[in-house]
Each structure stands twice: as structure tokens, then as C-alpha cells.
Design a protein around this motif. Sequence first.
Motif, mmCIF file in Angstrom:
data_model
loop_
_atom_site.group_PDB
_atom_site.id
_atom_site.type_symbol
_atom_site.label_atom_id
_atom_site.label_comp_id
_atom_site.label_asym_id
_atom_site.label_seq_id
_atom_site.Cartn_x
_atom_site.Cartn_y
_atom_site.Cartn_z
ATOM 1 N N PRO A 89 40.836 18.057 39.591
ATOM 2 C CA PRO A 89 41.870 19.072 39.355
ATOM 3 C C PRO A 89 41.448 20.411 39.954
ATOM 4 O O PRO A 89 40.258 20.738 39.998
ATOM 5 N N GLU A 90 42.418 21.175 40.413
ATOM 6 C CA GLU A 90 42.156 22.500 40.986
ATOM 7 C C GLU A 90 42.978 23.546 40.258
ATOM 8 O O GLU A 90 44.148 23.320 39.981
ATOM 9 N N LEU A 91 42.358 24.673 39.975
ATOM 10 C CA LEU A 91 43.087 25.784 39.396
ATOM 11 C C LEU A 91 43.957 26.446 40.471
ATOM 12 O O LEU A 91 43.562 26.507 41.637
ATOM 13 N N PRO A 92 45.107 26.969 40.070
ATOM 14 C CA PRO A 92 45.889 27.763 41.028
ATOM 15 C C PRO A 92 45.065 28.962 41.493
ATOM 16 O O PRO A 92 44.185 29.454 40.781
ATOM 17 N N GLU A 93 45.355 29.440 42.674
ATOM 18 C CA GLU A 93 44.608 30.543 43.285
ATOM 19 C C GLU A 93 44.491 31.741 42.334
ATOM 20 O O GLU A 93 43.429 32.346 42.209
ATOM 21 N N HIS A 94 45.590 32.088 41.654
ATOM 22 C CA HIS A 94 45.569 33.279 40.790
ATOM 23 C C HIS A 94 44.699 33.116 39.539
ATOM 24 O O HIS A 94 44.419 34.084 38.854
ATOM 25 N N LEU A 95 44.253 31.882 39.236
ATOM 26 C CA LEU A 95 43.383 31.658 38.079
ATOM 27 C C LEU A 95 41.925 31.414 38.443
ATOM 28 O O LEU A 95 41.081 31.258 37.585
ATOM 29 N N ARG A 96 41.617 31.401 39.746
ATOM 30 C CA ARG A 96 40.244 31.157 40.169
ATOM 31 C C ARG A 96 39.387 32.382 40.013
ATOM 32 O O ARG A 96 39.772 33.479 40.107
#
Length: 96
Positions: A89-96
Motif C-alpha cells: 500500500p502507498e500513502l497519497p502524496e499529501h500524507l507522506r
Amino acid sequence: MCLGLPMTILETDGVSALCSFAGEERRVSVLLLSNPPVGAKVLVYIDNAVRLLDDEEARLIGEALRGLQAAVNGENCDDFFADLIGREPELPEHLR
């Protein structure tokens, strides 16, 4: 928990609209939008259309909801989440 539904506008008077999703029709407020046309896809929370959706986003949300329903029913839901199978799973860019 409140889930947003990707609904399609069937008819509208500028204040409310008759919308459909998955065989269900309901009248929702469209006051938060600027005169959405018949045929537009909208994200609906608690009988309020909150934003317009493009066709692809509406399709993805619909697939996710159908996948959740399959999981709740104990059915295989892998096909609904094919883009998530076999990867981390990958976090959305704004949550990284």
C-alpha cells in the motif's frame, strides 16, 4: 461512518436533483454545486451533492463500494481491488 456515493443526475431543478446509483434513486440537494447538468456524476454525502466527479473517479468509487459489499458478504473481492493486489500500500502524496 459516512460513505459518499457516486451518483448520476437524472433530472434537476437547480435546487435538488433526482440521482441514481446501483439501482437506487434518491432526491439530493445540489445547492453546494453550480447548476450541475443532467448526466453529471456527483459525490453524495447524506443527501447532499458535494462535488462533481469525472467518469473514471466515479467508476473507481463505485468499484470500491461493490468490493466492500462483496467482502461484507464473505465473497471474493480481489477483482474489485485489482490495482492493490501484489503490491505494498502507498500513502497519497499529501500524507507522506
